[in-house]
Scaffold this motif. Structure first.
Motif, short mmCIF file in Angstrom:
data_model
loop_
_atom_site.label_atom_id
_atom_site.label_comp_id
_atom_site.label_asym_id
_atom_site.label_seq_id
_atom_site.Cartn_x
_atom_site.Cartn_y
_atom_site.Cartn_z
N LYS A 18 -13.26 23.63 8.80
CA LYS A 18 -14.54 24.47 9.04
C LYS A 18 -14.48 25.00 10.40
O LYS A 18 -14.96 26.18 10.37
N PHE A 19 -14.01 24.41 11.64
CA PHE A 19 -13.91 24.92 12.69
C PHE A 19 -12.95 26.16 12.78
O PHE A 19 -13.50 27.16 13.57
N ILE A 20 -11.98 25.98 12.25
CA ILE A 20 -11.05 27.37 12.16
C ILE A 20 -11.62 28.32 11.28
O ILE A 20 -11.65 29.52 11.73
N SER A 21 -12.28 28.11 10.39
CA SER A 21 -12.77 29.13 9.56
C SER A 21 -13.89 29.94 10.08
O SER A 21 -14.05 30.98 10.35
N ASP A 22 -14.67 29.16 11.08
CA ASP A 22 -15.74 29.65 11.95
C ASP A 22 -15.18 30.68 12.98
O ASP A 22 -15.67 31.55 12.97
N ILE A 23 -14.11 30.17 13.33
CA ILE A 23 -13.46 31.11 14.72
C ILE A 23 -13.00 32.22 13.95
O ILE A 23 -13.22 33.35 14.31
N VAL A 24 -12.32 32.23 12.79
CA VAL A 24 -11.95 33.60 12.11
C VAL A 24 -13.14 34.20 11.54
O VAL A 24 -12.83 35.49 12.08
N MET A 25 -14.06 33.50 11.31
CA MET A 25 -15.24 34.47 10.78
C MET A 25 -15.89 35.10 12.12
O MET A 25 -16.22 36.46 11.90
N ALA A 26 -16.21 34.55 13.15
CA ALA A 26 -16.79 35.00 14.09
C ALA A 26 -15.76 35.97 14.77
O ALA A 26 -16.18 37.24 15.34
N VAL A 27 -14.59 35.91 14.98
CA VAL A 27 -13.52 36.80 15.59
C VAL A 27 -13.43 37.99 14.75
O VAL A 27 -13.52 39.28 15.43
N SER A 28 -13.43 37.84 13.49
CA SER A 28 -13.14 39.32 12.81
C SER A 28 -14.35 39.91 12.73
O SER A 28 -14.05 41.23 12.66
N SER A 29 -15.54 39.30 12.63
CA SER A 29 -16.73 40.02 12.63
C SER A 29 -16.83 41.02 13.96
O SER A 29 -17.48 42.06 14.00
#
Length: 1634
Positions: free
Chosen positions: A996-1007
Motif C-alpha cells: 500500500k505504501f509503494i502504491s500510494d507513492i506511485v499514485m502520488a508521483v505519477s499524478s
C-alpha cells in the motif's frame, strides 16, 4: 590577468605617463544610458504579492501567512523603509517553505511576478462594486488597468454576498444570523474561479461570502476573524480576494503599503544599444535646449575589468589619485570601443571567446561580461593566444551539432531558447522544485527524485487503435486476392517511390484497412430526421454521402481494403420525449434496419452492396420529397415508405415476388439475432456512441472524404518509415503489426480524444494529515491485495443518484473480472440531504474495505449489497421501509452467505455515528468541488490523478476502467513504478514498506508529474565533449539540472547568460553548458551593448518606502558613435516608450551637454493574448470574428482569424475575460467546441484568465452549426446577386463590414465606426474621409511625418484620418499628435500588432519597420475600414489625396506606382531590369513602396495578407532575399496578389525620375540616392521648395505645445556642410524608401 599589484609594475609606469599626458587634454566626461520599464497598472502592495506567491505553493500557506502576519508582534518604532519591509515580509514567509523554494520565492517577490494577480482581483472588485453600489462607482474601461480602484464610501473592506454588499462587520454578523434562521432561499450565486482563495474550513453548500480587502488594514482583521469563525461553524463559504482601494494606503500599518503608491517597475527583459549605420545621415539636426532632466545618482560599477585593470581595487590602494585614475579609465573605455575588425582578427574570435570564458575563475560572470560589453572587449579577445585543445574539442563537437546552434534543456526537457524568458524559466524551474519538495517529503531519496524529474512525458501524438478483428466485418474487396487488382505491383518498396501530391500508390497488398462502422438506417439520415428535433435542417443528400463514398472508392480502384460493419441498435428509448410515439418509431426503425440489412446481405456477390443501398436510400428520399413538396425536412417516415422502396429496389434483381421476400424477412428470427449480436459487439467496442465512424487500420476517424485522405497520408508516412527501416516486409500483416503495437479492446471518445486530459495532483492529499485519502481503504481483485498497484482508480459516487450506483457496480465488476495493476478507492458523496439508510450503506462499504477486503468473496458481497439497496431501499420513503434494523439484518445475511463474519457487521452498524459519516461525505464534497467545480454530488473517475468527468452512466462500463488502466499504465505509470521499485529506502520504517505504501507513492508521483508543463522533446547532450569548451557547475543536492549548448557570441547568449546567473544565484542548479561558437566569422557577431535587467534587494530604498528599480544601466558609453536603443522583451509584452527626451533611434551621447545620463522609461502597455483556431478536417476558418470582454461588457477587443495556422491575437490586461464568436455571421455559422469529448459549448464563450506576465496561448476548436456545413463564412456581394451581375466585381458582405470594431490596436471603438462614413464634416472639411497610414521611427522621421501631414491637409478639403503604428513613435510625438489633430482638424488613431511567434523574425529594426508596412494589413486595422493609403513619412503631397482614394483600381487589392525610368544616370542601379528580377517579373513593372493604396475589403476577401505572409516566410529565411522587404515582397508576389499600377505622376523622386516630370508630380518622395548618399535633410531643403516653410510651421507648433526651445533651423547653405562627411559602405538601405 587583472593588474592589481603595486606601483612598481611597468604597467603602472605606463599608467602615470598616460595620466600626465591626459592632464593636458582631458577627455569629455563619460556619459551613461539608463532604461526602466514599468507596468501600466498602478502599484500593488508587496505584502499581498507575497500571499499570492505562497498560494502557488499551497493554498494552505496563503492562509497560514495571513494568520502569522495578523498575530506577529510589529514594532511600531522600527524603520519602515522599503528594504526593511521586504526583510520583514520575508522573515514571516520564508519559514513556511523549504530551500530552494524559499530562495525562489524571495526572487519572485522582488521580481514582482505576482502583481498581475492583484490587478485581476482589482477588476473583480470593480465589478462587485458596480453590481452592488447603485451606480455610485464610476465605470472604467477594464482594459485600462492603470486606473486605481476607488473605495466604496471610504471603506477599505467589504463583503459581497451576491445580492448585497456588506461594508461593516456589524452588517456581516446580521447577515450570518439571518442565514441561520432562513432555509437558505434562492440568492444570487457568485461565480468562483480556480484561482480564488477559498478558506479550507469552508463548506461547499453554505452561502458564499467574498471578502475584498487587504491584509494589513484595520478593517481586514475584523472581517477576516468573523468569516473564519463562521466558516468553521459551516455557516459560510469564505472566499478572499485581496485588493487595496485607492486612498486606503494610509490605513495600512507595518509595511502593508510598500509597492502600492508607485508604478510597478518590471524586470526580466533585455535592453540593447546597437551601433547604427549612418550611411544616409538620417538624423535630426534640431537640438533640444531645454527639457526634462532625469538624472540618476547611480554610481558606475568599477569592479568590471577594463583592459586588464580592475579600478575598484586600484582606488582602494590609492584613493588620493582618484581623479587621475578615473580619467585614465575613461580614456581606456573611449579608446577600446570597436564595431569593426579585420578579417584575420575574426578568424578565431569564437574559439578565443570560449577559452576566455572557460578558464575564468567565474565562467558565468565572464560570459555575462563579454555579452554585455562586447564592443569594449572584442579587441583584447582577438589578441589572445588560442590553445589548440580548445579548438580541437570545439571542432569535434561540431561534427555532432551544427556550429552556432543553441539548445537548452531543464531536467532533460528541451526549451525553446529563442523564445525563452525569465518568467517562463522561473515557472518551469518552480514546478520541478515543487515536485522535488513533495517527493522528498515522501522520503524519496534525492537521487531518485532527480531520476523522476528527468523522466520524459508521453508523446502528445500517442495513437490508439481499436482491435476490431473478432467482429463481423463484410469486406467489399481484397487487394491481394481479387482479380481486378492483378495488374498492380506487389513490390512493397513501391511505397517509397515519389508520386504527385494526392496520388495513391497502387500496391497489391492490404496496407490500408478502412472499415466503415454504421447503423444502416442512418446512412440516409432517416432515423435522425424523424427522431431528433435537435437535428432539423440536415441535408438528406449529404447524409447519404458515406454510402456513396464507399461505392465510389470501390468503383475507382481505390487502393484500400474496404469493409463494412453494421450495428442496428434501437435508440427509441432515448427519444421518448419526441412527438412520434416510441413504439411506432421502434417498429419503423426495426423494419427499416432489417430491410437494409437483408438487402445488403441479399447477394453473395458483394459488388452490388453499396450500389443497391444507395438506390434504396434514394427511393425513400424521393418518396418523402414527392409527398412534402420537396421539403424533406418536414416529411415523416412511414411504414409504406420502407416497404415500397424495398420492393422497387430489388424488383429488377430477383425472380420471386419482392412482397414475398419482404414477408419472409419480417418473419425470420435469424436476422434479429444477427442484428443483436452485431449490435452487442459494436457496443463492446465502444463505437455505438458515435453516429457513424471509420476505422483506418484501427484508428477511429470521421467517415468523411477529407478525414479519410488525411488518415491515408498519415498512415502512408508511418508505413514508409517502417518499410525503409525493414520493420515491415512483404510477408508482414500490416494490420496485425499495428494492432499488436498499440491496440485497445474498447474505444471511448471521452477517454481517447485529441484534447489533452485533465490531471490533478494527489501528492498534497497523500501528504496532508487530514486528507480524505487517509480515510480510504482500497478494494482489489481477488488474490492481489498484497501486490503493488501501479494504477489507482478513485470512483466519486453520488449515493443519492441511480447513475452513481451504476458506476459503483461497474467498478466492482471491473475488479471481479480481474486486474493485476489496479485498485479502487471509493469517494462517496451526496447531492441532497442523505437519509440514515444511505449513510448505513456507506458505512457497510467502509467496514468491508477496511476489515474484509482480503476475503475471497468480498466483491460478490458488495455487488449483492448494491443490488439489494437499489431494489429495496433506494429512493424509498420512510413509510415503505421497515427499519434500519431490517437493513442491518439483510447485510448480515449477505455477509454470512459470502463467508464474511456477520457479527462484525452487526456490532459495528449498531453503534455507528451518522454525524461522522455525514462529515466524511461533506469532506469529500468539498474536495470534489475544488477539483471539479460542482457544488452537488458528482460521479467521476480519478485514475492516478486523471479526471474523467462527466460520466455517461449509460455507456460507461467496467471495460472503460480497464481502458483507463491500460492507457495510464503504459503511458505514464509503468516507468515510474520501475524507478520506485528500485529505491533503497533509508528513512522509512521497514514496517511501513508495504504494498500500500509503494502504491500510494506511485499514485502520488505519477499524478503530480502529469500536471507539469513540459516538452516531450529531448536531446543527447552527453555525447558532447566538455573538457576544454564547457562550463560545468556541480551541485549534488540540486534537483534541477540544466544542459545547454550555446554560441557565446550570439543574441541568445546575451539573454541566457543573464538568466542563468539569476538561477545560479538563487537556486544553484547543476549546469553543463557546452560552448558552440561559429567556426568562421565574416563580420562581428555582436554590434551592441546589452543589459539583461533583473531585480535585486538594492532596488528597495533604505531611506523611505520607494522602490527605485530594476533598471538597465550602461556606464561610459562611446560618445561619438550613433546608437539605437531596442528592448528585448518576452513575447507576450507590448511595450512603448513613455518618457524619453532624446531620440532613442539616434543616440549621440556627445550631444547631451551637461547631462550625465540619458534616461528612457518604457511602459508595458498590454499583454498579448494569442491563439490558434481550427476546424476539424478543414482549413482554419479564415475571417472568423472573435470578441473579448467581460460578462457585463462582452465586446471590448476584437480580431479576425488568419488562414496562417488559424492564428489570432488581441491585447489584454490582467483580469478575467470571456472570448466568444462575434454576433453576426461568425456566431450564426459556428459554435465553440469544448471538452475532451467535443461537447458543444452552448454559451459559445471561453473563460480566459490573465493573472501573470506570461500572456496566454489559447487553442480553440470550432464547428459549423447543423445545417450550415456548406455555408461560406466570407461572402462577396456578388454571391448574393443574379448570375448575370457577378461580373461587376466582388466585395465583402455588407453585414460583415457593418460589424465595426476597434481592433487590438485601439480602445476607442466609436472612432472606428466613423472611418468609412460617406459624408461628414469636421473643422470645415466635408466629404468621405480619406484614411492615410504611415510609420515613423526616430525624431527625424517624426519631423518628416508632421510635414507630410501638413502637406496632405493643405491640398484637400475632405476629412482626413491618419493611422500610425505606435510601436516606434517617441513619447513627445505621441503627446503632440492629439493637439495637432485638434488644431488642424483631422483624426488620428494609433495602432499596433505584435509580431507572431510563428513568423520568421527580423532582427534589424529597419527591416522590422519595413515588414509592418506590408505583412499585417488585413489584421492591424479595424474590420470597418475599407480602404487606406500608405504614405511614406518623408513624402510631400502636392495634390488632393481624395483623388487617389477614390480611384478605381480595377478590383485589385493593392495599387502601387512603378519605378520611373527617365533618370538615365541611375540605370546601373535598376536591378529589376536584369537577372532574377527580370525573369521573375515577366514583363510586369517593379513598383516603389513609398506610396500605395490598399483595398482592405478585397485584400481580406482574397486572403492577400495570408499569401504575402506565406511568401515572406519562404523567402525571408534566406539572408540574401528581400533586401528591401516592404518593396520586394509585394513585387515578388504580384502574380498571386495582383497590383494595379498607378499613373506615374503619383510619385516622383529625384533619385529615379528626371526633372522633366517634376512639375507634374502629385507627391514627392525623399528616397535615398545610392549614388550620392545625400543626407535626408539636405535633400529635402534642396528638392522641395515648400519644405522649409512646412518644416518651420511644424516646428513652431511643436515648440508651442511641448514648450521646447528649439535651435533655429539651418539654412540650405549651412546644411551643405553635412555632405562633406565620408560615406560609408553601401548597404541594403540604398534602395529603401523609408
Amino acid at each position: 590577468m587583472a593588474l592589481t599589484m603595486g606601483f612598481r609594475s611597468p604597467c603602472f609606469l605606463l599608467f602615470f605617463i598616460l595620466s600626465a599626458t591626459l592632464a593636458f587634454a582631458r577627455p569629455p566626461s563619460p556619459k551613461n544610458v539608463q532604461t526602466a520599464l514599468r507596468a501600466k497598472w498602478s502599484g500593488t502592495p508587496l505584502l499581498l504579492e507575497a500571499g499570492e506567491l505562497l498560494s502557488k505553493e499551497d493554498q494552505r500557506l496563503f492562509w497560514d501567512f495571513i494568520h502569522i502576519w495578523l498575530n506577529a508582534d510589529h514594532d511600531a518604532s522600527q524603520s519602515l523603509s522599503a528594504k526593511n519591509c521586504v526583510g520583514k515580509i520575508l522573515e514571516r514567509s520564508r519559514p513556511l517553505l523549504r530551500e530552494p523554494l524559499a530562495s525562489l520565492f524571495e526572487f519572485s517577490l522582488i521580481l514582482r511576478s505576482a502583481s498581475p494577480a492583484l490587478v485581476l482581483y482589482r477588476q473583480l472588485a470593480h465589478e462587485s462594486l458596480t453590481r452592488g453600489a447603485d451606480g455610485e462607482i464610476t465605470q472604467l474601461d477594464p482594459l485600462r488597468a492603470g486606473e486605481s480602484l476607488k473605495s466604496p464610501g471610504g471603506k477599505c473592506c467589504w463583503v459581497d454576498t451576491g445580492d448585497r454588499l456588506l461594508l461593516h462587520v456589524s452588517e456581516l454578523h446580521s447577515w450570518l444570523e439571518a442565514n441561520d434562521k432562513s432555509d437558505g432561499g434562492s440568492v444570487q450565486r457568485l461565480q468562483l474561479f480556480d484561482f480564488d482563495h477559498v478558506h479550507f474550513d469552508s463548506s461547499v453548500g453554505s452561502p458564499v461570502a467574498v471578502l475584498y480587502g487587504a491584509l494589513g488594514t484595520s478593517c481586514f482583521k475584523e472581517f477576516h476573524a468573523a468569516l473564519v469563525a463562521a466558516a468553521k461553524q459551516g455557516k459560510v463559504n469564505y472566499v478572499l480576494r485581496p485588493v487595496l482601494p485607492a486612498g486606503c494606503e494610509t490605513d495600512f500599518g507595518h509595511c502593508g503599503s510598500v509597492g502600492a503608491s508607485e508604478a510597478v517597475n518590471l524586470g526580466g527583459y533585455g535592453v540593447e544599444l546597437v551601433f547604427k549605420n549612418m550611411e544616409y545621415k538620417a538624423m535630426d539636426d534640431t537640438t533640444i535646449k531645454k527639457g526634462v532632466t532625469l538624472e540618476d545618482p547611480r554610481t558606475e560599477d568599477l569592479s568590471q575589468e577594463v583592459r586588464g585593470f580592475i579600478f575598484s581595487k586600484i582606488l582602494e590602494r590609492k584613493p588620493e589619485l582618484t581623479s587621475d585614475i578615473m580619467t585614465f579609465r575613461d580614456y581606456l573605455l573611449s579608446s577600446t570601443v570597436s564595431d569593426t575588425l579585420d578579417v584575420w582578427e575574426l578568424k578565431d574570435l569564437g574559439h578565443q571567446t570560449v577559452q576566455r570564458i572557460v578558464r575564468a575563475s567565474d565562467p558565468l560572470q565572464s560570459m555575462h561580461d563579454i555579452n554585455q560589453n562586447f564592443p569594449n572587449i572584442v579587441s583584447s579577445l582577438s589578441r589572445m593566444k588560442l590553445d589548440e585543445s580548445v579548438r580541437d574539442e570545439i571542432m569535434a563537437n561540431q561534427r555532432m551539432i551544427p556550429p552556432g546552434k543553441s539548445l537548452m534543456a531543464i531536467n532533460g526537457a528541451l526549451v525553446n531558447v529563442e523564445d525563452i524568458d525569465l518568467y517562463l524559466l522561473i515557472d518551469l524551474v518552480h514546478q520541478d522544485l515543487l515536485l522535488a519538495d513533495q517527493f522528498s517529503r515522501m522520503k524519496i531519496p534525492p537521487s531518485t527524485v532527480r531520476k523522476l524529474l528527468s523522466t520524459s512525458p508521453p508523446s502528445e501524438s500517442s495513437m490508439f487503435r481499436v482491435d476490431f478483428r473478432n467482429t463481423r466485418v463484410h469486406y467489399l474487396n481484397n487487394l491481394e486476392e481479387d482479380a481486378k487488382y492483378k495488374r498492380w505491383r506487389s513490390n512493397l518498396n513501391e511505397i517509397l517511390m515519389p508520386v504527385f501530391p494526392g496520388q495513391l500508390r497502387h500496391i497489391r497488398k492490404n496496407l490500408f484497412h478502412a472499415v466503415f462502422v454504421f447503423d444502416p438506417a442512418t446512412i440516409c439520415g432517416l432515423e435522425a430526421k424523424n427522431l431528433s428535433a435537435e437535428e432539423d435542417g440536415d441535408n438528406f443528400e449529404e447524409d447519404m454521402s458515406d454510402m456513396f463514398m464507399i461505392h465510389s472508392m470501390y468503383e475507382i480502384f481505390f487502393s484500400i481494403w474496404l469493409g463494412l460493419k453494421f450495428y442496428p441498435i434501437n435508440h427509441s428509448h432515448k427519444r421518448e420525449s419526441h412527438a412520434v410515439p416510441s413504439a411506432h418509431v421502434a417498429g419503423h426503425i426495426h423494419v427499416l434496419r432489417s430491410c437494409v440489412k437483408r438487402l445488403l446481405l441479399f447477394k453473395k456477390n458483394l459488388m452490388y452492396i453499396t450500389a443497391l443501398s444507395c438506390t434504396f436510400c434514394k427511393h425513400i428520399v424521393n418518396k418523402l420529397r414527392s409527398e412534402s413538396d420537396d421539403h424533406v425536412d418536414d416529411a415523416h417516415l412511414e411504414m409504406n415508405h420502407v416497404e415500397e422502396a424495398f420492393v422497387e429496389t430489388i424488383l429488377p434483381k430477383v425472380k420471386s415476388p419482392p412482397q414475398e421476400i419482404l414477408r419472409k424477412l419480417k418473419a425470420e428470427p435469424e436476422w434479429k439475432e444477427l442484428s443483436q449480436e452485431s449490435s452487442m459487439l459494436v457496443f463492446k467496442l465502444g463505437l455505438s456512441k458515435i453516429h457513424c465512424s471509420l476505422l483506418m487500420n484501427g484508428l477511429v476517424i470521421d467517415p468523411t472524404e477529407d478525414s479519410l485522405l488525411n488518415a491515408l497520408n498519415d498512415e502512408t508516412q508511418r508505413i514508409q518509415e517502417q518499410v525503409y527501416f525493414g520493420q515491415i516486409k512483404s510477408h508482414t500483416d500490416v494490420l496485425a503489426k499495428f494492432l499488436s503495437e498499440a491496440s485497445i479492446q474498447r474505444y471511448n471518445p471521452h477517454i481517447i480524444s485529441d484534447n489533452k486530459p485533465r490531471f490533478i495532483s494527489l501528492s498534497t492529499l497523500v501528504l496532508g494529515e487530514t486528507s480524505i485519502l487517509n480515510d480510504i481503504d482500497y478494494l482489489h481483485s481477488p488474490g492481489t491485495m498484497d501486490d503493488v498497484k501501479a494504477v489507482t482508480h478513485f470512483l466519486a459516487v453520488d449515493i443519492t443518484s441511480g447513475s452513481g450506483l451504476k458506476l459503483l457496480r461497474q467498478g466492482l465488476n471491473y475488479l471481479r473480472e480481474g486486474s493485476k495493476h489496479a485498485r479502487i478507492g471509493l469517494l462517496f458523496s451526496s447531492s441532497q440531504s442523505t437519509d440514515s439508510l444511505s449513510l448505513l450503506f456507506v458505512k457497510v462499504f467502509e467496514i468491508t474495505s477496511s476489515s474484509y477486503s482480503h476475503k475471497k468473496n468480498v466483491l460478490d458481497f458488495l455487488d449483492q449489497l448494491c443490488s439489494l439497496y437499489q431494489q429495496k431501499y433506494f429512493h424509498k420513503s420512510a413509510v415503505e421501509i421497515d427499519s434500519t434494523q431490517a437493513f442491518i439484518d439483510n447485510v448480515c445475511e449477505l455477509a454470512e452467505a459470502n463467508g464474511l463474519p456477520s457479527e462484525g457487521y452487526k456490532s459495528a452498524l449498531s453503534e455507528f455515528s451518522t454525524e461522522e459519516v455525514r462529515r466524511h461525505l461533506s469532506k469529500v464534497g468539498n474536495f470534489l468541488h475544488r477539483v471539479i467545480g460542482s457544488e452537488s454530488g458528482v460521479n467521476a473517475v480519478f485514475t492516478n490523478g486523471r479526471v474523467t468527468y462527466p460520466i455517461d452512466e449509460s455507456t460507461f462500463l467496467s471495460a472503460d476502467l480497464l481502458l483507463l488502466e491500460s492507457i495510464e499504465f503504459k503511458q505514464r505509470t509503468k516507468h515510474i513504478l520501475e524507478i520506485i521499485e528500485e529505491v533503497n529506502w533509508q528513512d522509512v520504517d521497514p514496517d511501513m514498506l508495504t504494498s500500500k505504501f509503494i502504491s500510494d507513492i506511485v499514485m502520488a508521483v505519477s499524478s503530480s508529474m502529469a500536471t507539469r508543463e513540459r516538452s516531450s522533446d529531448s536531446a543527447r547532450f552527453e555525447i558532447l565533449n566538455d573538457q576544454h569548451s564547457a562550463i560545468i557547475l556541480h551541485h549534488e543536492n540540486s534537483s534541477i539540472h540544466i544542459d545547454a549548448c550555446i554560441d557565446p557570441l550570439s543574441p541568445t547568449s546575451q539573454k541566457l547568460s543573464g538568466i542563468l546567473r539569476v538561477l545560479w544565484k538563487y537556486i544553484q542548479p547543476s549546469m553543463r553548458i557546452v560552448l558552440n561558437p561559429l567556426s568562421s566569422l565574416a563580420d562581428l557577431p555582436l554590434k551592441n551593448y546589452y543589459r539583461y535587467v533583473v531585480p535585486s534587494m538594492d532596488d528597495f530604498s533604505s531611506a523611505d518606502s520607494s522602490i527605485n528599480g530594476p533598471k538597465a544601466f550602461f556606464a561610459n558609453m562611446p560618445l561619438s558613435k550613433t546608437l539605437t536603443m531596442n528592448l528585448d522583451v518576452p513575447e507576450p509584452w507590448l511595450v512603448e516608450p513613455v518618457i524619453a527626451v532624446h531620440d532613442l533611434d539616434n543616440i549621440l551621447l556627445e550631444n547631451l551637454g551637461e547631462t550625465r545620463t540619458l534616461q528612457a522609461v518604457f511602459e508595458l502597455e498590454a499583454l498579448v493574448l494569442t491563439g490558434h483556431c481550427s476546424e476539424k478536417d478543414h482549413d482554419p476558418p479564415r475571417g472568423l470574428q472573435l470578441i473579448l470582454g467581460t460578462k457585463t461588457t462582452p465586446h471590448l477587443v476584437d480580431t479576425i482569424v488568419m488562414a496562417n495556422l488559424g492564428y489570432w491575437q488581441m491585447k489584454v490586461s490582467p483580469g478575467v475575460w470571456f472570448l466568444q464568436l462575434a454576433p453576426g455571421r461568425s456566431s450564426e455559422l459556428y459554435t465553440l467546441k469544448e471538452g475532451i469529448d467535443g461537447i458543444l459549448n452552448k454559451q459559445s464563450s471561453k473563460l480566459i484568465t490573465i493573472n501573470d506576465l506570461r500572456g496566454k496561448v489559447v487553442h480553440m476548436d470550432v464547428v459549423k452549426r447543423k445545417g450550415k456545413e456548406h455555408d461560406k463564412l466570407l461572402i462577396s456581394d456578388d454571391d448574393e446577386e443574379d448570375p448575370q451581375d457577378k461580373k461587376k466585381g466582388s466585395s465583402w458582405n455588407s453585414n460583415i463590414l457593418k460589424w465595426a470594431s476597434g481592433f487590438i490596436s485601439s480602445n476607442e471603438q466609436p472612432k472606428n465606426a466613423e472611418a468609412n462614413s460617406p459624408e461628414k464634416e469636421r473643422g470645415g472639411r466635408h466629404g468621405k474621409t480619406i484614411n492615410i497610414f504611415s510609420i515613423a521611427s526616430g525624431h527625424l522621421y517624426e519631423r518628416f511625418l508632421k510635414i507630410m501631414i501638413l502637406s496632405v491637409l493643405k491640398n484637400t478639403h475632405r476629412p482626413v484620418k491618419f493611422w500610425f503604428i505606435k510601436n516606434y513613435l517617441s513619447p513627445p510625438f505621441k503627446d503632440l499628435i492629439p493637439h495637432m489633430a485638434q488644431e488642424y482638424g483631422f483624426e488620428c488613431e494609433l495602432i499596433t500588432y505584435k509580431w507572431p511567434t510563428w513568423l520568421h523574425k527580423q532582427k534589424e529594426k529597419q527591416r522590422i519597420i519595413w515588414a509592418y508596412k506590408i505583412l499585417f494589413l488585413d489584421v492591424i486595422f479595424p474590420l470597418s475600414l475599407e480602404k487606406v493609403i500608405f504614405v511614406d513619412a518623408d513624402q510631400i503631397v502636392r495634390a488632393d489625396m481624395g483623388e487617389l482614394y477614390d480611384m478605381d483600381i480595377k478590383g485589385k487589392p493593392l495599387a502601387y506606382t512603378p519605378f520611373c525610368d527617365n533618370n538615365k544616370e541611375m540605370d546601373g542601379y535598376r536591378f529589376w531590369r536584369q537577372g532574377f528580377w527580370k525573369d521573375h517579373l515577366r514583363g510586369k513593372p517593379y513598383h516603389i513602396s513609398a506610396l500605395y493604396v490598399v483595398d482592405l475589403k478585397k485584400f481580406r476577401e482574397t486572403a492577400a495578407g495570408d499569401n504575402l505572409r506565406v511568401f515572406y516566410e519562404t523567402l525571408s529565411k534566406d539572408p540574401n532575399s528581400l533586401s528591401n522587404l516592404d518593396q520586394d515582397l509585394p513585387n515578388y508576389a504580384q502574380h498571386i496578389v495582383p497590383i494595379f499600377s498607378l499613373p506615374q505622376e503619383w510619385l516622383w523622386c529625384e533619385s529615379w525620375c528626371g526633372n522633366a516630370t517634376k512639375l507634374k508630380a502629385k507627391t514627392i518622395d525623399l528616397c535615398n540616392n545610392p549614388m550620392t548618399k545625400e543626407p535626408k535633410l539636405q535633400g529635402a531643403r534642396r528638392i522641395v521648395s515648400e519644405w522649409p516653410d512646412l518644416d518651420l510651421e511644424a516646428s513652431r507648433f511643436t515648440s508651442q505645445i511641448l514648450g521646447e526651445d528649439l535651435e533655429p533651423m539651418q539654412s540650405p547653405d549651412q546644411s551643405k556642410d553635412l555632405a562633406s562627411e565620408d560615406s560609408l559602405k553601401e548597404d541594403t538601405e540604398s534602395k529603401a524608401e523609408l
